[in-house]
Design a protein around this motif. Structure first.
Motif, PDB file in Angstrom:
ATOM      1  N   ALA A  88     -19.312  10.311 -27.030  1.00 18.38           N
ATOM      2  CA  ALA A  88     -20.376  10.677 -26.089  1.00 18.38           C
ATOM      3  C   ALA A  88     -19.999  10.265 -24.665  1.00 18.38           C
ATOM      4  O   ALA A  88     -19.283   9.284 -24.448  1.00 18.38           O
ATOM      5  CB  ALA A  88     -21.684  10.011 -26.487  1.00 18.38           C
ATOM      6  N   PHE A  89     -20.485  11.009 -23.678  1.00 16.48           N
ATOM      7  CA  PHE A  89     -20.243  10.693 -22.282  1.00 16.48           C
ATOM      8  C   PHE A  89     -21.020   9.441 -21.898  1.00 16.48           C
ATOM      9  O   PHE A  89     -22.198   9.308 -22.215  1.00 16.48           O
ATOM     10  CB  PHE A  89     -20.695  11.863 -21.401  1.00 16.48           C
ATOM     11  CG  PHE A  89     -20.644  11.555 -19.945  1.00 16.48           C
ATOM     12  CD1 PHE A  89     -19.443  11.570 -19.266  1.00 16.48           C
ATOM     13  CD2 PHE A  89     -21.790  11.231 -19.250  1.00 16.48           C
ATOM     14  CE1 PHE A  89     -19.386  11.274 -17.915  1.00 16.48           C
ATOM     15  CE2 PHE A  89     -21.756  10.933 -17.905  1.00 16.48           C
ATOM     16  CZ  PHE A  89     -20.543  10.957 -17.236  1.00 16.48           C
ATOM     17  N   THR A  90     -20.373   8.532 -21.206  1.00 17.52           N
ATOM     18  CA  THR A  90     -21.031   7.333 -20.694  1.00 17.52           C
ATOM     19  C   THR A  90     -20.595   7.115 -19.252  1.00 17.52           C
ATOM     20  O   THR A  90     -19.555   7.632 -18.818  1.00 17.52           O
ATOM     21  CB  THR A  90     -20.669   6.075 -21.516  1.00 17.52           C
ATOM     22  OG1 THR A  90     -19.253   5.889 -21.478  1.00 17.52           O
ATOM     23  CG2 THR A  90     -21.124   6.210 -22.964  1.00 17.52           C
ATOM     24  N   CYS A  91     -21.392   6.357 -18.513  1.00 22.26           N
ATOM     25  CA  CYS A  91     -21.023   6.020 -17.144  1.00 22.26           C
ATOM     26  C   CYS A  91     -21.429   4.573 -16.884  1.00 22.26           C
ATOM     27  O   CYS A  91     -22.219   3.994 -17.611  1.00 22.26           O
ATOM     28  CB  CYS A  91     -21.680   6.960 -16.147  1.00 22.26           C
ATOM     29  SG  CYS A  91     -23.460   6.809 -16.052  1.00 22.26           S
ATOM     30  N   ASP A  92     -20.871   4.005 -15.825  1.00 21.57           N
ATOM     31  CA  ASP A  92     -21.174   2.610 -15.498  1.00 21.57           C
ATOM     32  C   ASP A  92     -22.273   2.499 -14.443  1.00 21.57           C
ATOM     33  O   ASP A  92     -22.533   1.432 -13.931  1.00 21.57           O
ATOM     34  CB  ASP A  92     -19.910   1.896 -15.028  1.00 21.57           C
ATOM     35  CG  ASP A  92     -19.293   2.547 -13.800  1.00 21.57           C
ATOM     36  OD1 ASP A  92     -19.700   3.670 -13.448  1.00 21.57           O
ATOM     37  OD2 ASP A  92     -18.392   1.929 -13.210  1.00 21.57           O
TER      38      ASP A  92
END
Length: 74
Positions: free
Chosen positions: A16-20
């Motif tokens: 899955a796409f994740t970001c900080d």
């Protein structure tokens, strides 16, 4: 019909796409401007972040504010 031998974990947390960031930047804002302005704007380093900062400042000036979880970003 699914391809035999496909990845059973595709689309699950593992891929899955994740970001900080506190909130993902997944929405598009489209504005029509003159070609000469766009060329000059794109010549700036980090022009996208500069535009985001200006939008946040406009919201603050208009009394709309920036959500608390985004204040550290802008």
């Amino acid at each position: 019909m699914a391809r035999p031998g496909g990845n059973p974990n595709f689309g699950k947390d593992e891929h899955a796409f994740t970001c900080d960031r506190p909130e993902p930047r997944d929405k598009l804002l489209q504005v029509r401007i003159e070609d000469s302005l766009l060329t000059r704007l794109k010549s700036l380093d980090n022009w996208q972040d500069l535009v985001r900062q200006e939008i946040a400042e406009i919201l603050e000036k208009q009394g709309k504010g920036v959500p608390d979880h985004l204040k550290e970003v802008y």
